[in-house]
Scaffold this motif. Sequence first.
Motif, PDB file in Angstrom:
ATOM      1  N   CYS A  38       0.831  -1.212   0.000  1.00 14.79           N
ATOM      2  CA  CYS A  38       0.000   0.000   0.000  1.00 14.79           C
ATOM      3  C   CYS A  38       0.865   1.262   0.000  1.00 14.79           C
ATOM      4  CB  CYS A  38      -0.925  -0.002   1.221  1.00 14.79           C
ATOM      5  SG  CYS A  38      -1.939   1.487   1.322  1.00 14.79           S
ATOM      6  N   ILE A  39       0.589   2.140  -0.962  1.00 16.10           N
ATOM      7  CA  ILE A  39       1.329   3.402  -1.039  1.00 16.10           C
ATOM      8  C   ILE A  39       0.508   4.589  -0.515  1.00 16.10           C
ATOM      9  CG2 ILE A  39       2.674   2.582  -3.021  1.00 16.10           C
ATOM     10  CD1 ILE A  39       0.880   4.775  -4.572  1.00 16.10           C
ATOM     11  N   CYS A  41      -2.388   5.843  -1.692  1.00 16.98           N
ATOM     12  CA  CYS A  41      -2.985   6.731  -2.701  1.00 16.98           C
ATOM     13  C   CYS A  41      -4.463   7.030  -2.417  1.00 16.98           C
ATOM     14  CB  CYS A  41      -2.839   6.110  -4.086  1.00 16.98           C
ATOM     15  SG  CYS A  41      -3.831   4.621  -4.316  1.00 16.98           S
ATOM     16  N   GLN A  42      -5.111   6.169  -1.647  1.00 20.87           N
ATOM     17  CA  GLN A  42      -6.494   6.349  -1.188  1.00 20.87           C
ATOM     18  C   GLN A  42      -7.561   6.188  -2.265  1.00 20.87           C
ATOM     19  OE1 GLN A  42      -6.789   9.794   1.482  1.00 20.87           O
ATOM     20  NE2 GLN A  42      -4.569   9.646   1.719  1.00 20.87           N
ATOM     21  N   CYS A  44      -8.887   3.463  -3.027  1.00 20.55           N
ATOM     22  CA  CYS A  44      -9.838   2.500  -2.458  1.00 20.55           C
ATOM     23  C   CYS A  44     -10.842   3.187  -1.531  1.00 20.55           C
ATOM     24  CB  CYS A  44      -9.086   1.408  -1.712  1.00 20.55           C
ATOM     25  SG  CYS A  44      -7.950   2.049  -0.478  1.00 20.55           S
ATOM     26  N   VAL A  64      -3.540   2.586   4.295  1.00 23.00           N
ATOM     27  CA  VAL A  64      -4.920   2.368   4.717  1.00 23.00           C
ATOM     28  C   VAL A  64      -5.006   1.136   5.614  1.00 23.00           C
ATOM     29  CG1 VAL A  64      -5.869   3.461   2.654  1.00 23.00           C
ATOM     30  CG2 VAL A  64      -5.604   0.994   2.727  1.00 23.00           C
ATOM     31  N   CYS A  82      -7.537  -0.439  -6.759  1.00 22.10           N
ATOM     32  CA  CYS A  82      -6.133  -0.456  -6.337  1.00 22.10           C
ATOM     33  C   CYS A  82      -5.221  -0.954  -7.450  1.00 22.10           C
ATOM     34  CB  CYS A  82      -5.965  -1.341  -5.102  1.00 22.10           C
ATOM     35  SG  CYS A  82      -4.266  -1.385  -4.517  1.00 22.10           S
ATOM     36  N   PHE A  84      -1.987  -1.412  -7.001  1.00 23.39           N
ATOM     37  CA  PHE A  84      -0.755  -1.890  -6.373  1.00 23.39           C
ATOM     38  C   PHE A  84      -0.909  -3.250  -5.690  1.00 23.39           C
ATOM     39  CE2 PHE A  84      -0.715   2.657  -6.766  1.00 23.39           C
ATOM     40  CZ  PHE A  84       0.509   2.877  -7.365  1.00 23.39           C
ATOM     41  N   LEU A  87      -4.782  -5.071  -1.838  1.00 27.27           N
ATOM     42  CA  LEU A  87      -6.007  -5.495  -1.155  1.00 27.27           C
ATOM     43  C   LEU A  87      -6.345  -6.909  -1.588  1.00 27.27           C
ATOM     44  CD1 LEU A  87      -8.009  -2.214  -1.733  1.00 27.27           C
ATOM     45  CD2 LEU A  87      -7.217  -3.031   0.481  1.00 27.27           C
TER      46      LEU A  87
END
Length: 93
Positions: A38-39, A41-42, A44, A64, A82, A84, A87
């Motif tokens: 997770c980077i 980026c939000q 999601c 997150v 996402c 990346f 999730l």
Amino acid sequence: MNVVYIIGGGLLLLWLISGIVRDFQGKNKIIQVVDNNCIGCQRCLKRCRHRVLDKVSDEKRTHVFVKNPDYCTACGDCMNACKFNALELIERK
Ligand code: SF4
Ligand code: SF4
């Protein structure tokens, strides 16, 4: 004009049924964040209609986490958002 109503009604019915099926399928699953991927980026967060996810920031980064697990329907919308691979859906314990 009636044809428009019939098509619109049919589409609405399909949408409702698919939502019910997705909710039913999700009863035994829940979203999990793969923290290392997770980077923050939000994307999601914006996609989830149930406010399951939230962000947290520490001195190193923003990422997150699953804030409201009971609200997750396992719809997968956040996973689709996402880019990346951060999730995944797992079995509920
Ligand atoms: S979309 Fe993926 S990378 Fe971005 S905040 Fe959500 S889980 Fe993290
Ligand atoms: S699977 Fe659906 S309900 Fe669960 S966190 Fe993702 S978008 Fe929200």
